[in-house]
Design an enzyme around this catalytic site. Structure first.
Site, PDB file in Angstrom:
ATOM      1  N   HIS A  62      44.134  43.351  42.964  1.00  0.00           N
ATOM      2  CA  HIS A  62      42.917  43.421  43.776  1.00  0.00           C
ATOM      3  C   HIS A  62      42.925  44.637  44.697  1.00  0.00           C
ATOM      4  CE1 HIS A  62      41.028  39.155  43.328  1.00  0.00           C
ATOM      5  NE2 HIS A  62      41.427  39.664  42.168  1.00  0.00           N
ATOM      6  N   GLU A  90      34.776  35.292  36.536  1.00  0.00           N
ATOM      7  CA  GLU A  90      36.078  34.686  36.858  1.00  0.00           C
ATOM      8  C   GLU A  90      36.409  34.869  38.320  1.00  0.00           C
ATOM      9  OE1 GLU A  90      40.534  34.600  37.354  1.00  0.00           O
ATOM     10  OE2 GLU A  90      39.092  36.183  37.804  1.00  0.00           O
ATOM     11  N   GLU A  91      36.103  36.047  38.859  1.00  0.00           N
ATOM     12  CA  GLU A  91      36.520  36.388  40.216  1.00  0.00           C
ATOM     13  C   GLU A  91      35.797  35.585  41.295  1.00  0.00           C
ATOM     14  OE1 GLU A  91      39.042  37.978  40.851  1.00  0.00           O
ATOM     15  OE2 GLU A  91      39.410  39.539  39.365  1.00  0.00           O
ATOM     16  N   HIS A 104      39.040  37.672  31.211  1.00  0.00           N
ATOM     17  CA  HIS A 104      37.789  37.903  31.949  1.00  0.00           C
ATOM     18  C   HIS A 104      37.498  39.393  32.062  1.00  0.00           C
ATOM     19  CE1 HIS A 104      39.194  39.104  36.076  1.00  0.00           C
ATOM     20  NE2 HIS A 104      40.239  38.350  35.828  1.00  0.00           N
ATOM     21  N   ASP A 114      45.674  36.944  31.511  1.00  0.00           N
ATOM     22  CA  ASP A 114      45.302  37.472  32.821  1.00  0.00           C
ATOM     23  C   ASP A 114      46.512  38.185  33.406  1.00  0.00           C
ATOM     24  OD1 ASP A 114      43.845  38.004  35.164  1.00  0.00           O
ATOM     25  OD2 ASP A 114      42.948  36.007  35.190  1.00  0.00           O
ATOM     26  N   ASP A 133      42.841  44.170  36.476  1.00  0.00           N
ATOM     27  CA  ASP A 133      42.540  42.745  36.547  1.00  0.00           C
ATOM     28  C   ASP A 133      41.048  42.579  36.254  1.00  0.00           C
ATOM     29  OD1 ASP A 133      42.219  40.069  37.167  1.00  0.00           O
ATOM     30  OD2 ASP A 133      42.520  40.322  39.327  1.00  0.00           O
TER      31      ASP A 133
END
Length: 334
Positions: A304, A195-196, A63, A218, A166
């Site tokens: 994150h 995706e998130e 992603h 990922d 990410d």
């Protein structure tokens, strides 16, 4: 361009969920030499295609979106109120520099009369973009605009750190693999959108492509920092073969196929069992009547956050693993 330069280029591109255009433009330029055709679908996925000879198709994906903050309101003094786009941690978000798509920069803070960074919630946060009135702020930012953590790339030798690793680091790994990849199968390289916020782009892409086999990449949590949650994954020990996360349990035929390919190619792999989180692989696996799906992950610290950290050797092993798996003439069926 070497691998670190590619990661820096991708990680510093603006591209929160639903606003991936700039990141997609950078990726399209990097992907073009390796595919016969490139297109964007209606949801914003970037899809490259290279024709094979086997009659089988493979979807190779990562992603390209990142987490962010969307503007909800602008008050009389020019402060912005925001809401999360993806998995934003309020404590990590305190006292950060942020940047909007148009280049407007600001800093985050919170209502501090009775709160601290540890107990403030996102509804207590605001962004200061240096304006004194609503009208001044509105000349720079509008309600509905999305900001991201301002990117800062840190080269620590064998390890690198930046926000948006990410999942831009996995996009870079795919590009690295494509330099050497030889496969007989039709290859769809998909850099997915959104995706998130619920694995949305991958679901649409997989439905349209209908692959015989899917290989998703990922990041995953590491368990090698002081007093952290227990995970079997660590930096510097190779790419991981995912067995399970909250979105999927991967089947033995696929896992055995991936591990056997790694062994034949001499690629170091770890076993990943993740008790939370999910990846695009979870929705791809259950698309249409089901897809034989696997997932390669890269152990990552501080996911994150603006300082996500990976080991370059793990990334290189992941690229080798992609080549080993997709060079196989036979694909797993379950």
């Amino acid at each position: 361009m070497d691998f670190k330069d590619t990661v820096k280029l991708l990680a510093c591109a603006y591209g929160p969920a639903g606003r991936e255009e700039k990141a997609a433009a950078v990726l399209q330029e990097q992907l073009a030499p390796y595919v016969d055709d490139i297109r964007r679908d209606a949801l914003g996925n970037l899809i490259g295609f290279k024709k094979g000879i086997s009659g089988k198709s493979v979807m190779l994906s990562a992603h390209m979106d990142q987490i962010g903050l969307i503007v909800l309101d602008i008050d009389d003094k020019g402060f912005l109120r925001v809401a999360p786009v993806g998995g934003i941690d309020s404590e990590i978000t305190a006292c950060r520099e942020v940047v909007f798509e148009n280049g407007t920069r600001g800093v985050t803070y919170y209502e501090d009369k009775k709160l601290t960074a540890a107990n403030a919630k996102l509804e207590n946060f605001f962004i200061d973009i240096g304006c004194a009135t609503r009208e001044e702020a509105e000349s720079h930012v509008s309600i509905g605009d999305i900001c991201i953590y301002a990117p800062h790339f840190v080269d620590m030798g064998n390890r690198i750190s930046c926000g948006a690793l990410d999942d831009r680091v996995c996009c870079a790994i795919i590009l690295e693999a494509l330099k050497e990849l030889k496969t007989e199968h039709d290859l769809y390289v998909v850099f997915t959108a959104q995706e998130e916020v619920g694995l949305r782009g991958a679901e649409a892409a997989a439905y349209g492509i209908k692959p015989d086999f899917s290989l998703n990449l990922d990041v995953t949590a590491s368990g090698d920092t002081p007093e952290c949650f227990v995970h079997p994954m660590a930096l510097g020990k190779g790419a991981t073969v995912k067995y399970m996360d909250r979105s999927a349990v991967y089947t033995h035929p696929v896992i055995d196929f991936m591990r056997s390919a790694a062994e034949r190619a001499g690629v170091r792999v770890q076993t990943e069992v993740l008790r939370y989180g999910g990846t695009d692989g979870g929705v791809i696996q259950r698309t249409r009547g089901g897809v034989a799906a696997g997932c390669i992950s890269v152990a990552t610290r501080y996911i994150h956050s603006p300082v996500e950290t990976v080991d370059v050797s793990d990334c290189m092993e992941a690229a080798k693993l992609i080549c080993a798996i997709l060079s196989e003439k036979e694909l797993p069926t379950a």
